[in-house]
Design an enzyme around this catalytic site. Structure first.
Site, PDB file in Angstrom:
ATOM      1  N   ASP A 155       0.856  -1.194   0.000  1.00  0.00           N
ATOM      2  CA  ASP A 155       0.000   0.000   0.000  1.00  0.00           C
ATOM      3  C   ASP A 155       0.888   1.238   0.000  1.00  0.00           C
ATOM      4  OD1 ASP A 155      -2.324   1.516   0.004  1.00  0.00           O
ATOM      5  OD2 ASP A 155      -2.671   1.326   2.155  1.00  0.00           O
ATOM      6  N   ASP A 209       2.876   2.544   7.694  1.00  0.00           N
ATOM      7  CA  ASP A 209       1.594   1.876   7.411  1.00  0.00           C
ATOM      8  C   ASP A 209       1.761   0.523   6.718  1.00  0.00           C
ATOM      9  OD1 ASP A 209      -1.093   1.502   7.401  1.00  0.00           O
ATOM     10  OD2 ASP A 209      -1.575   3.140   6.033  1.00  0.00           O
TER      11      ASP A 209
HETATM   12  N1  LIG Z   1       5.382   7.110  13.041  1.00  0.00           N
HETATM   13  C1  LIG Z   1       4.656   8.163  12.658  1.00  0.00           C
HETATM   14  N2  LIG Z   1       5.138   9.416  12.793  1.00  0.00           N
HETATM   15  C2  LIG Z   1       4.424  10.497  12.411  1.00  0.00           C
HETATM   16  N3  LIG Z   1       3.180  10.436  11.901  1.00  0.00           N
HETATM   17  C3  LIG Z   1       2.627   9.213  11.747  1.00  0.00           C
HETATM   18  C4  LIG Z   1       3.319   8.026  12.106  1.00  0.00           C
HETATM   19  N4  LIG Z   1       2.526   6.959  11.840  1.00  0.00           N
HETATM   20  C5  LIG Z   1       1.390   7.470  11.329  1.00  0.00           C
HETATM   21  N5  LIG Z   1       1.422   8.825  11.259  1.00  0.00           N
HETATM   22  C6  LIG Z   1       0.360   9.708  10.774  1.00  0.00           C
HETATM   23  O1  LIG Z   1      -0.895   9.049  10.918  1.00  0.00           O
HETATM   24  C7  LIG Z   1      -1.505   8.837   9.648  1.00  0.00           C
HETATM   25  C8  LIG Z   1      -2.209   7.470   9.622  1.00  0.00           C
HETATM   26  O2  LIG Z   1      -1.274   6.441   9.855  1.00  0.00           O
HETATM   27  P1  LIG Z   1      -1.186   5.150   8.938  1.00  0.00           P
HETATM   28  O3  LIG Z   1      -0.169   4.241   9.546  1.00  0.00           O
HETATM   29  O4  LIG Z   1      -0.986   5.551   7.519  1.00  0.00           O
HETATM   30  O5  LIG Z   1      -2.626   4.477   9.164  1.00  0.00           O
HETATM   31  P2  LIG Z   1      -3.924   4.324   8.217  1.00  0.00           P
HETATM   32  O6  LIG Z   1      -4.028   2.852   8.019  1.00  0.00           O
HETATM   33  O7  LIG Z   1      -5.028   4.856   9.045  1.00  0.00           O
HETATM   34  O8  LIG Z   1      -3.689   5.045   6.937  1.00  0.00           O
HETATM   35  C9  LIG Z   1      -0.388   8.979   8.638  1.00  0.00           C
HETATM   36  O9  LIG Z   1      -0.840   9.451   7.402  1.00  0.00           O
HETATM   37  C10 LIG Z   1       0.531   9.985   9.282  1.00  0.00           C
HETATM   38  O10 LIG Z   1       0.099  11.303   9.016  1.00  0.00           O
HETATM   39 MG   LIG Z   2      -2.052   5.179   5.805  1.00  0.00          MG
END
Ligand SMILES: Nc1ncnc2c1ncn2[C@@H]1O[C@H](COP(=O)(O)OP(=O)(O)O)[C@@H](O)[C@H]1O
Ligand SMILES: [Mg+2]
Length: 279
Positions: A168, A185
């Site tokens: 993804d 993610d």
């Molecule tokens: N380790 C991290 N550091 C900073 N921001 C993060 C981090 N992990 C996630 N985010 C923020 O949270 C959002 C959602 O996290 P993500 O892992 O992409 O989950 P989802 O499955 O909901 O898309 C990301 O787009 C980012 O903006």
């Molecule tokens: Mg995401």
């Protein structure tokens, strides 16, 4: 802020001191900024399966190794016990992938802990120490677009050399940290060798990078790095030192009917899985 209920047990366990703020509520998770001692970290709370979009559940769960056959049957039948097990497997897949990739030198957030469906990891920050933006929120010069595209292709190669396809990868799941792009993610990451969809997912990941950076540097739109990388991988000669050209000669000749049929079956299975989710 007042801690959300799902983070309370981590506070009770002493894994978190305070919750600073909510960062995001994405498709599959809610992300919070938290403090632990004098460090700032990030807590990702997975939503329940029913609240998730569950794109291509078929791709992602295929070949997830479950040793216990009773558990396997329960997961296949979708009993309550089975659903809980599927859920746990999905969530821990991200932690597994993070540890594996961090060890392989891929730029991912450092994972610290996984507790009660919450992943504690490094908060990726920009040069001011604020939560880093997603690539999608940034505008690039053509030169920077070419540079980040090249850097990320090396990361894709590094992941594949570690046996992982992200699945993804896009401008929404890459953050621009102070030292460059960081990949996030990963719950849907698949095993490159053991999953029939790995090639298709890798090609899609690489095509997403091309389409995004191609907006700023249109010459990238003519590159074929996905096929080139997969071909090197299949021939067992892929490594992180390899100089990619972005060119790939498609082999002419007969159409592989078997593989076309497989793609059609896959699409049908995906659609069925999607419908099951909606019901
Ligand atoms: N380790 C991290 N550091 C900073 N921001 C993060 C981090 N992990 C996630 N985010 C923020 O949270 C959002 C959602 O996290 P993500 O892992 O992409 O989950 P989802 O499955 O909901 O898309 C990301 O787009 C980012 O903006
Ligand atoms: Mg995401």
């Amino acid at each position: 802020m007042k801690a959300p209920p799902r983070l309370q047990s981590l506070i009770d366990e002493g894994l978190i001191d305070t919750v600073v703020r909510q960062l995001m509520s994405g498709k599959e998770a809610m992300v919070y900024v938290v403090r632990v001692g004098d460090e700032t970290r990030c807590a990702k709370i997975y939503k329940e399966a029913t609240q998730r979009s569950f794109r291509q559940a078929v791709d992602y769960t295929e070949n997830r190794k479950v040793k216990n056959t009773r558990l396997q049957r329960a997961m296949a039948k979708g009993t309550r016990f089975g659903r809980q097990a599927t859920e746990a497997a999905w969530q821990s897949a991200e932690v597994d992938a993070l540890y594996r990739l961090a060890a392989a030198g891929v730029r991912v957030p450092v994972p610290y802990n996984f507790h009660d469906g919450v992943l504690l990891m490094e908060l990726v920050t920009d040069e001011h120490g604020d939560a880093a933006p997603r690539l999608n929120d940034v505008v690039f010069t053509p030169a920077d677009a070419r540079m980040h595209h090249a850097t990320l292709l090396v990361e894709v190669v590094r992941m594949l050399c570690a046996g992982v396809v992200h699945g993804d990868l896009s401008e929404f799941n890459i953050l621009l940290g102070a030292d460059g792009p960081v990949i996030i993610d990963l719950p849907q990451a698949v095993d490159a060798a053991g999953n029939n969809h790995a090639q298709r997912m890798l090609l899609r990941d690489v095509a997403n990078l091309r389409a995004f950076f191609g907006r700023f540097a249109p010459e990238l739109l003519h590159t074929e790095h996905g096929h080139e990388i997969w071909d090197l991988y299949e021939r067992g000669v892929l490594n992180t030192e390899v100089a990619l050209t972005g060119r790939f000669e498609r082999k002419g000749g007969a159409v592989d009917v078997g593989s076309v049929m497989r793609e059609i079956d896959d699409a049908r299975a995906e659609e069925n899985a999607r419908r099951l989710r909606v019901l």
